[in-house]
Structures are given as C-alpha cells and as structure tokens.
Design a protein around this motif. Structure first.
Motif, PDB file in Angstrom:
ATOM      1  N   LEU A  79     -31.141   2.510  54.156  1.00 38.36           N
ATOM      2  CA  LEU A  79     -30.047   2.579  53.478  1.00 38.36           C
ATOM      3  C   LEU A  79     -29.204   3.697  54.069  1.00 38.36           C
ATOM      4  CD1 LEU A  79     -28.245   1.108  51.534  1.00 38.36           C
ATOM      5  CD2 LEU A  79     -29.252   2.520  49.471  1.00 38.36           C
ATOM      6  N   LEU A  80     -29.721   4.749  54.433  1.00 41.64           N
ATOM      7  CA  LEU A  80     -28.986   5.968  54.887  1.00 41.64           C
ATOM      8  C   LEU A  80     -28.454   5.630  56.376  1.00 41.64           C
ATOM      9  CD1 LEU A  80     -31.236   8.992  54.555  1.00 41.64           C
ATOM     10  CD2 LEU A  80     -29.062   8.034  52.922  1.00 41.64           C
ATOM     11  N   THR A  81     -29.128   4.987  57.222  1.00 43.72           N
ATOM     12  CA  THR A  81     -29.072   4.364  58.547  1.00 43.72           C
ATOM     13  C   THR A  81     -27.721   3.334  58.402  1.00 43.72           C
ATOM     14  OG1 THR A  81     -30.762   5.003  59.808  1.00 43.72           O
ATOM     15  CG2 THR A  81     -29.479   3.381  60.776  1.00 43.72           C
ATOM     16  N   MET A  82     -27.964   2.415  57.384  1.00 43.62           N
ATOM     17  CA  MET A  82     -27.055   1.371  57.417  1.00 43.62           C
ATOM     18  C   MET A  82     -25.702   2.119  56.870  1.00 43.62           C
ATOM     19  SD  MET A  82     -28.305  -1.724  57.537  1.00 43.62           S
ATOM     20  CE  MET A  82     -27.263  -2.815  56.833  1.00 43.62           C
ATOM     21  N   ASN A  83     -25.574   3.160  56.082  1.00 46.94           N
ATOM     22  CA  ASN A  83     -24.356   3.524  55.894  1.00 46.94           C
ATOM     23  C   ASN A  83     -23.878   4.455  56.939  1.00 46.94           C
ATOM     24  OD1 ASN A  83     -23.391   4.718  52.692  1.00 46.94           O
ATOM     25  ND2 ASN A  83     -25.472   3.798  52.802  1.00 46.94           N
ATOM     26  N   GLY A  84     -24.674   4.698  57.894  1.00 48.63           N
ATOM     27  CA  GLY A  84     -24.126   5.254  59.227  1.00 48.63           C
ATOM     28  C   GLY A  84     -23.431   4.233  59.878  1.00 48.63           C
ATOM     29  N   LEU A  85     -24.268   3.301  60.199  1.00 48.81           N
ATOM     30  CA  LEU A  85     -23.557   2.052  60.745  1.00 48.81           C
ATOM     31  C   LEU A  85     -22.341   1.475  60.228  1.00 48.81           C
ATOM     32  CD1 LEU A  85     -26.912   0.002  61.433  1.00 48.81           C
ATOM     33  CD2 LEU A  85     -25.811   1.405  63.244  1.00 48.81           C
ATOM     34  N   VAL A  86     -22.294   1.453  59.155  1.00 48.81           N
ATOM     35  CA  VAL A  86     -20.855   1.143  58.520  1.00 48.81           C
ATOM     36  C   VAL A  86     -19.819   2.008  58.619  1.00 48.81           C
ATOM     37  CG1 VAL A  86     -19.725   0.295  56.244  1.00 48.81           C
ATOM     38  CG2 VAL A  86     -21.879  -0.408  56.712  1.00 48.81           C
ATOM     39  N   ALA A  87     -20.179   3.277  58.700  1.00 44.81           N
ATOM     40  CA  ALA A  87     -19.125   4.127  58.838  1.00 44.81           C
ATOM     41  C   ALA A  87     -18.644   4.470  60.341  1.00 44.81           C
ATOM     42  CB  ALA A  87     -19.686   5.547  58.483  1.00 44.81           C
ATOM     43  N   ALA A  88     -19.466   3.912  61.334  1.00 41.26           N
ATOM     44  CA  ALA A  88     -19.222   4.397  62.756  1.00 41.26           C
ATOM     45  C   ALA A  88     -18.298   3.351  63.344  1.00 41.26           C
ATOM     46  CB  ALA A  88     -20.392   4.373  63.455  1.00 41.26           C
ATOM     47  N   ASP A  89     -17.714   3.718  64.467  1.00 39.75           N
ATOM     48  CA  ASP A  89     -16.918   2.979  65.506  1.00 39.75           C
ATOM     49  C   ASP A  89     -17.797   2.357  66.470  1.00 39.75           C
ATOM     50  OD1 ASP A  89     -14.052   3.235  64.334  1.00 39.75           O
ATOM     51  OD2 ASP A  89     -14.571   5.259  64.666  1.00 39.75           O
ATOM     52  N   GLY A  90     -18.870   3.243  66.960  1.00 36.44           N
ATOM     53  CA  GLY A  90     -19.809   3.076  68.025  1.00 36.44           C
ATOM     54  C   GLY A  90     -21.092   3.638  67.725  1.00 36.44           C
ATOM     55  N   ILE A  91     -22.291   3.069  68.448  1.00 37.06           N
ATOM     56  CA  ILE A  91     -23.650   3.543  68.543  1.00 37.06           C
ATOM     57  C   ILE A  91     -23.917   3.821  69.632  1.00 37.06           C
ATOM     58  CG2 ILE A  91     -25.968   2.636  67.729  1.00 37.06           C
ATOM     59  CD1 ILE A  91     -24.837   0.090  66.321  1.00 37.06           C
ATOM     60  N   LEU A  92     -24.436   5.034  69.489  1.00 36.47           N
ATOM     61  CA  LEU A  92     -25.284   5.547  70.843  1.00 36.47           C
ATOM     62  C   LEU A  92     -26.798   5.521  70.614  1.00 36.47           C
ATOM     63  CD1 LEU A  92     -23.252   8.673  71.905  1.00 36.47           C
ATOM     64  CD2 LEU A  92     -23.862   6.608  73.380  1.00 36.47           C
ATOM     65  N   ILE A  93     -27.567   4.982  71.292  1.00 31.61           N
ATOM     66  CA  ILE A  93     -28.902   4.710  71.069  1.00 31.61           C
ATOM     67  C   ILE A  93     -29.755   5.663  72.300  1.00 31.61           C
ATOM     68  CG2 ILE A  93     -30.963   3.188  71.162  1.00 31.61           C
ATOM     69  CD1 ILE A  93     -28.765   0.896  70.940  1.00 31.61           C
ATOM     70  N   PRO A  94     -30.374   6.696  71.899  1.00 31.12           N
ATOM     71  CA  PRO A  94     -31.198   7.577  72.685  1.00 31.12           C
ATOM     72  C   PRO A  94     -32.634   6.745  72.727  1.00 31.12           C
ATOM     73  CG  PRO A  94     -30.594   8.727  70.894  1.00 31.12           C
ATOM     74  CD  PRO A  94     -30.289   7.460  70.522  1.00 31.12           C
ATOM     75  N   MET A  95     -32.934   6.638  74.034  1.00 27.20           N
ATOM     76  CA  MET A  95     -34.481   5.954  74.258  1.00 27.20           C
ATOM     77  C   MET A  95     -35.480   6.666  74.917  1.00 27.20           C
ATOM     78  SD  MET A  95     -33.925   2.013  75.250  1.00 27.20           S
ATOM     79  CE  MET A  95     -35.780   1.949  75.776  1.00 27.20           C
ATOM     80  N   GLN A  96     -36.519   6.711  74.609  1.00 27.53           N
ATOM     81  CA  GLN A  96     -37.690   7.259  75.838  1.00 27.53           C
ATOM     82  C   GLN A  96     -38.200   6.577  76.763  1.00 27.53           C
ATOM     83  OE1 GLN A  96     -39.809   9.611  72.548  1.00 27.53           O
ATOM     84  NE2 GLN A  96     -40.831  10.566  74.368  1.00 27.53           N
ATOM     85  N   CYS A  97     -38.430   6.931  77.825  1.00 34.73           N
ATOM     86  CA  CYS A  97     -38.738   5.788  78.930  1.00 34.73           C
ATOM     87  C   CYS A  97     -40.069   5.594  79.021  1.00 34.73           C
ATOM     88  CB  CYS A  97     -38.395   6.645  80.435  1.00 34.73           C
ATOM     89  SG  CYS A  97     -36.833   7.526  80.436  1.00 34.73           S
ATOM     90  N   GLU A  98     -40.592   4.633  77.813  1.00 33.26           N
ATOM     91  CA  GLU A  98     -41.964   4.438  77.674  1.00 33.26           C
ATOM     92  C   GLU A  98     -41.846   2.955  77.106  1.00 33.26           C
ATOM     93  OE1 GLU A  98     -43.298   7.323  74.961  1.00 33.26           O
ATOM     94  OE2 GLU A  98     -43.191   5.841  73.216  1.00 33.26           O
ATOM     95  N   TYR A  99     -42.746   2.437  77.662  1.00 32.12           N
ATOM     96  CA  TYR A  99     -42.869   0.558  77.308  1.00 32.12           C
ATOM     97  C   TYR A  99     -42.517   0.546  75.747  1.00 32.12           C
ATOM     98  CZ  TYR A  99     -44.014  -4.073  76.041  1.00 32.12           C
ATOM     99  OH  TYR A  99     -44.329  -5.274  75.539  1.00 32.12           O
ATOM    100  N   PHE A 100     -42.917   1.234  74.706  1.00 31.45           N
ATOM    101  CA  PHE A 100     -42.986   1.007  73.170  1.00 31.45           C
ATOM    102  C   PHE A 100     -41.568   1.166  72.847  1.00 31.45           C
ATOM    103  CE2 PHE A 100     -47.668   2.321  72.649  1.00 31.45           C
ATOM    104  CZ  PHE A 100     -48.076   0.924  72.537  1.00 31.45           C
ATOM    105  N   ALA A 101     -40.885   1.950  73.640  1.00 31.55           N
ATOM    106  CA  ALA A 101     -39.428   2.137  73.312  1.00 31.55           C
ATOM    107  C   ALA A 101     -38.575   0.977  73.303  1.00 31.55           C
ATOM    108  CB  ALA A 101     -39.038   2.952  74.209  1.00 31.55           C
TER     109      ALA A 101
END
Ligand code: ATP
Ligand code: MG
Length: 255
Positions: A134-156
């Motif tokens: 629910l917290l992240t959902m609130n973040g997504l509703v508040a935002a204009d854009g999403i930035l996704i940081p990723m690690q360079c590994e397969y599971f990412a």
C-alpha cells in the motif's frame, strides 16, 4: 508545478534510497528546488540526508495531523529539503485498511498530502520501501514518473515483470499520467561477466528508457549515510559522486 518521481523496486537493497538521496542532492546543486520524501518506515533516507526522524514525519502528514509545510525539514544541502519517516509509518497500512473501506481512497493519501507542496519545488522525489504494498501504491499514485534502480544480476530481471504490471495497473486505474521515467544500474561491478548479459537484456526490454549512466559499486557511497551526508558533501571527488552527478544531469535533461 514540480515533477514528482518515485523510486521503486520491490527487491530490497538495490540502491533506491542511495539513488534518491544523491540524485536529489545533485539536482539541488544544479539550482533546482528539491524535496525528498522518505516513504519507508526504515527511515534510511532521513538518516542519509541528516534530518531528524522526530515528529512531524510523513506519517503525521498523511494522517492529516500536520500541514504539509510544517512537515518539511532542511538538509545540509542548499535547495534540498526533506520530509522524514520513522517506524510510525509501519502501522499506517494496517490503519488504512481498518479505517478506509474504499480501496481507491486508500491509495490517494500521499498524493493528497503532497499536493500543496507541488508548486514550491521543481522536483519531489519519493523513496519507497522494498515491496509493492500500500505504501508503494501511494507512491505510484502520487508520482508523474518512476525511476527503477536495478542491480546487474540475473535475479534483478525476475522482479521487473511484476513491477511493470503494477505500473500498468496503477496507470489504468488511478493515475493516467504515470510513466516509467527510466531504469538505471547501480552497484555495477565490471569484473563479472554475467552483469554484461543482464545489461544487454534490459537494453532489449527498455531501449531508450535505460539511462546511459551506470553507478559502480563504490565504498564511499555506502559510508556517506553514517555521516548524514549525501555524497556531494561527504566525498565529491569519488567515482560514486561523479557518476551520481552525471545521472542527475540525465534525469534533468530527459525532462
Ligand atoms: P531497501 O530496499 O532496504 O530500502 P534500497 O533499495 O533503498 O534498500 P540502499 O539502502 O540504497 O538500497 O542500498 C543498500 C546498501 O547498499 C546500503 O548499505 C547502501 O549504503 C549500499 N550501497 C548502495 N549503493 C551502493 C554503491 N553504488 N556502492 C556501494 N554500496 C552501495
Ligand atoms: Mg531504501
């Protein structure tokens, strides 16, 4: 009107908080007004920019116990303000489910709380917890854009599908303007071969949305938070600082 960007990845420890702090700090150093919003009950962002976790925090803000302006704290970086979080936020999701029967209403709390601040900042950056709750959902509703940081590994790669599905759902149901602003790699270790393969795969999937700047693994970046300083104050000449500066410039230049 300021642009609101949310840092999301349900995988833990991929560099959401470190990136939000340091991208925010370098955007602020470029002369823009930036507000960091800690939306994780761990409160890592608050410690990392040296603001107190004492009340008022983002919890009092979304619970309507304090006005937006009163929840804003100054950081040691000029043009960079923050709203802190503390462990109080952990109970918020449960409280919401108990008190607010309407599912739609539940995801608008952060957006409504931040609305009065939107015209006071060029950028509002929200740091989310490692889940799609629910917290992240609130973040997504508040935002204009999403930035996704990723690690360079397969599971990412495995979590990305669910993340993109969630973005699509939020866009369709609650926030038609939402878009994936970009994906970038953190904690890159050029010595491992697998990482090259992962970078290629993400390029295939995201194309232009993949940022050119890659943040390397750099011990100075992991030391800085214990001093309550973004890397631009702690060690502006280290490679972590230089790459976050470039990444921030990329964020600004992409609109
Ligand atoms: P969580 O999911 O728990 O909120 P997160 O995605 O916010 O985690 P961070 O807290 O930013 O991730 O980073 C995880 C750990 O890795 C921290 O100890 C941080 O200091 C360290 N770290 C982040 N980026 C780097 C880097 N480029 N080089 C070295 N260490 C890093
Ligand atoms: Mg974090």
């Amino acid at each position: 009107m300021g642009k609101c960007i949310v840092f999301v990845n349900q995988k833990g420890g991929v560099g959401k908080t470190t990136s939000a702090i340091n991208i925010g700090a370098y955007i602020a150093l470029a002369g823009k007004k930036v507000l960091l919003v800690d939306f994780d009950s761990q409160g890592n962002m608050s410690s990392g920019v040296g603001v107190s976790k004492d009340k008022p925090t983002v919890y009092e803000l979304i619970a309507g116990q304090v006005q937006a302006e009163a929840a804003v704290k100054h950081t040691p970086v000029e043009n960079l303000d923050a709203i802190s979080a503390s462990i109080d936020l952990a109970g918020f999701s449960i409280e919401l489910v108990e008190k607010v029967p309407d599912e739609k209403e539940r995801v608008f709390f952060l957006k409504n709380a931040l609305d009065p601040l939107k015209n006071q900042y060029d950028y509002i950056l929200i740091d989310c917890p490692p889940s799609l709750g629910l917290l992240t959902m609130n973040g997504l509703v508040a935002a204009d854009g999403i930035l996704i940081p990723m690690q360079c590994e397969y599971f990412a790669l495995e979590g990305l599908v669910l993340l993109i599905e969630t973005e699509k759902r939020v866009k369709k149901m609650y926030n038609p303007n939402l878009k994936i602003e970009g994906v970038f790699f953190t904690m890159y270790d050029s010595r491992t071969r697998l990482t090259h393969a992962v970078v290629e795969k993400v390029k295939e999937r995201f194309g232009n949305e993949l940022y050119n700047t890659i943040i390397p693994r750099n011990v100075r970046l992991s030391e800085a938070p214990s001093h309550g300083e973004p890397i631009c104050l702690y060690d502006p000449s280290c490679v972590g600082a230089k790459t976050y500066k470039k990444l921030a410039e990329e964020v600004i230049s992409r609109g």
